[in-house]
Design an enzyme around this catalytic site. Structure first.
Site, PDB file in Angstrom:
ATOM      1  CB  SER A 265      37.197  43.107  47.972  1.00  0.00           C
ATOM      2  OG  SER A 265      38.127  42.285  47.276  1.00  0.00           O
ATOM      3  CE  LYS A 266      39.379  49.763  42.426  1.00  0.00           C
ATOM      4  NZ  LYS A 266      40.602  49.140  41.927  1.00  0.00           N
ATOM      5  NE  ARG A 267      43.698  43.248  47.189  1.00  0.00           N
ATOM      6  CZ  ARG A 267      44.295  43.295  48.379  1.00  0.00           C
ATOM      7  NH1 ARG A 267      44.549  42.177  49.043  1.00  0.00           N
ATOM      8  NH2 ARG A 267      44.627  44.460  48.909  1.00  0.00           N
ATOM      9  CG  ASP A 270      40.674  45.885  40.441  1.00  0.00           C
ATOM     10  OD1 ASP A 270      39.736  46.312  39.730  1.00  0.00           O
ATOM     11  OD2 ASP A 270      41.195  46.545  41.348  1.00  0.00           O
TER      12      ASP A 270
END
Length: 507
Positions: A265-267, A270
């Site tokens: 995921s993007k998380r 990040d």
């Protein structure tokens, strides 16, 4: 089926930036189509207007273009099977929804969202889950329980409704997946999915099947998350009488977090500092996401790393051109299990592509960076420098850190190296070395090395100590390529001046 021209489609929804898993799905579709001399279509599935995000459609097309995935038919390219944006095909779907009603494979449902919410809450209170299916539809407000007069009244009055698929009772759906083999599901485990809404727009399930049929899609290659929808889609093909032209299905494995635990995921990106999208994205609300392009990845390196996430060629080879991938790709070599993404391996791929690129090509990427820093120099000089440093870097953006000393004299010196190397007597020894170099007439790396070596040996000094402190004088640290190559590129006068400055400055 074998005689039909291969036609595949990538059909994303414009709900935000395109995840790298989506790019991989597009890539595998593209590779399969080109391997078999077929067509690759881009279809934008925007029937759910509530989730539409401005700019997402353009982002999808720009991402594919950056990756070198060429669209044969689509919004920009046109084609004989358009429109290629589902919202522009809305007039098509009602006819097919009505066809399912007429054949008894679908029905009108007039239950309001509020009424369904009440049923869900009642089920939750007794620790059950409400499902609109064969077990419950006989007690609900739909054309299976209402009289034809009541149904007609609802439709004429403009009451909101949906058209649901009438899932057969206790029927085993047998499906074939090229990657996963035979899949069997009993319909009693499935719900009556909504196919069409009274706003005139279909849901994904109906639009997807109708469009694939009308566009003569022969193979549907999509993510694993769509596997639960496969029984409904197969039943829809059968309900329409399209079994003989039904495409073959393949469901690709998930891209997993670097830990291997869960979907990437993007998380995750990040948190760990790597992109999960091909291009930089900024939403209307100002939310941003890193992109592989902007982080300095080469598109061919990005494509290469994606290709090996869930597919392998059966050999030890890891570096492939797009043409090689097309030649070697097969769905039979796609794995069933999820593929763990390794950000370090992604950097390794970019480094490999860095090494394969010509110095002249890399110069054109580095010159704008130098210009931003106010450095005016010749491309020939930069080309030579690039050749010395590219094996030490993963990205062009790292070139400056590895080569700034070629363009600017150091203004500070690594204190750890000073503490370790700058001993008593070093300033005098360096001054002697500098004086020797001043008398080298044809100054280049070879002659400078010969003169310095003769001076050190003649005086019985420690070669390593002198060389390391010379590097400190010229670079300011213990990094960089061959010391005498540095001297040759910056020139005799600059070399002598930097030694003088260091001797005066370092205490």
């Amino acid at each position: 089926m074998s005689e039909r021209r291969v036609r595949v489609r990538f059909a994303p929804s414009p709900t935000g930036p395109l995840h790298m898993g989506g790019v991989r799905t597009a890539l595998f579709n593209y590779l399969f189509a080109k391997k078999h001399g077929g067509d690759f279509l881009l279809r934008i599935e925007d029937t759910d207007q509530t989730r539409f995000v401005p700019g997402a459609e353009e982002y999808i097309m720009e991402s594919l273009e950056w990756c070198g995935i060429k669209v044969d038919e689509g919004i920009r390219e046109g084609g004989n099977y358009g429109p290629y944006r589902q919202s522009e095909r809305r007039e098509i779907y009602k006819k097919y929804a009505d066809q399912l009603i007429a054949s008894g494979n679908a029905y009108y449902a007039f239950d309001s969202p509020k009424e369904l919410d009440v049923l869900r809450k009642e089920a939750e209170e007794i620790k059950e889950t409400f499902t609109y299916n064969a077990a419950t539809r006989g007690q609900l407000k739909n054309s299976l329980t209402l009289s034809s007069t009541e149904v007609e009244k609802h439709l004429l009055s403009g009451n909101a409704y949906v058209i649901r698929f009438k899932m057969p009772i206790n029927h085993e759906v047998v499906m074939q997946d090229i990657i996963r083999g035979e899949v069997r599901v009993n319909t009693d485990t499935l719900d009556d999915k909504v196919l069409f809404k009274s706003d005139g727009l279909p849901t994904y399930h109906l639009a997807n099947i109708v469009d694939d049929h009308l566009m003569e899609i022969t193979h549907v290659i999509r993510g694993e998350e769509w596997l639960p929808s496969l029984p409904l889609h197969v039943l829809l093909y059968q309900s329409f009488g399209w079994e003989t032209t039904m495409p073959k299905f393949s469901h690709l494995p998930l891209l997993l977090k670097p830990t291997g635990n869960g979907k990437l995921s993007k998380r995750d990106g990040d948190k760990m500092g790597f992109p999960v999208f091909p291009l930089f994205w900024k939403s209307e609300e100002g939310e941003t996401a890193m992109g592989y392009r902007e982080e300095g990845y080469f598109p061919d390196a990005f494509v290469n790393l994606l290709a090996l996430l869930g597919w392998n060629p059966g050999t030890e080879q890891e570096i492939f051109t797009m043409d090689e991938l097309i030649q070697l790709f097969s769905l039979e070599r796609v794995t069933k299990s999820g593929s763990k993404f390794d950000p370090k391996k992604a950097e390794w791929f970019n480094h490999q592509y860095m090494l394969m690129k010509s110095n002249a090509e890399l110069v054109q990427l580095y010159l704008p960076i130098l210009k931003q820093k106010g450095i005016e120099t010749s491309p020939a000089k930069v080309e030579r420098i690039v050749g010395l440093i590219k094996d030490r870097t993963r990205f062009v953006k790292e070139f400056w850190e590895q080569s700034s000393f070629f363009f600017e004299a150091p203004t500070s010196y690594d204190p750890e190296i000073i503490k370790k190397r700058w001993k008593e007597g070093i300033p005098g020894q360096l001054t002697s070395v500098k004086d020797v170099m001043a008398h080298v007439t044809d100054f280049n790396g070879i002659n400078a090395k010969a003169a310095v070596s003769a001076c050190i040996e003649g005086n019985g000094w420690n070669f390593g100590s002198i060389i390391n402190t010379l590097r400190l004088c010229l670079v300011g640290a213990s990094k960089g390529p061959d010391l005498f190559e540095i001297m040759e590129i910056i020139g005799k006068e600059e070399t002598i001046q930097r030694i003088d400055t260091a001797v005066r400055t370092i205490k």
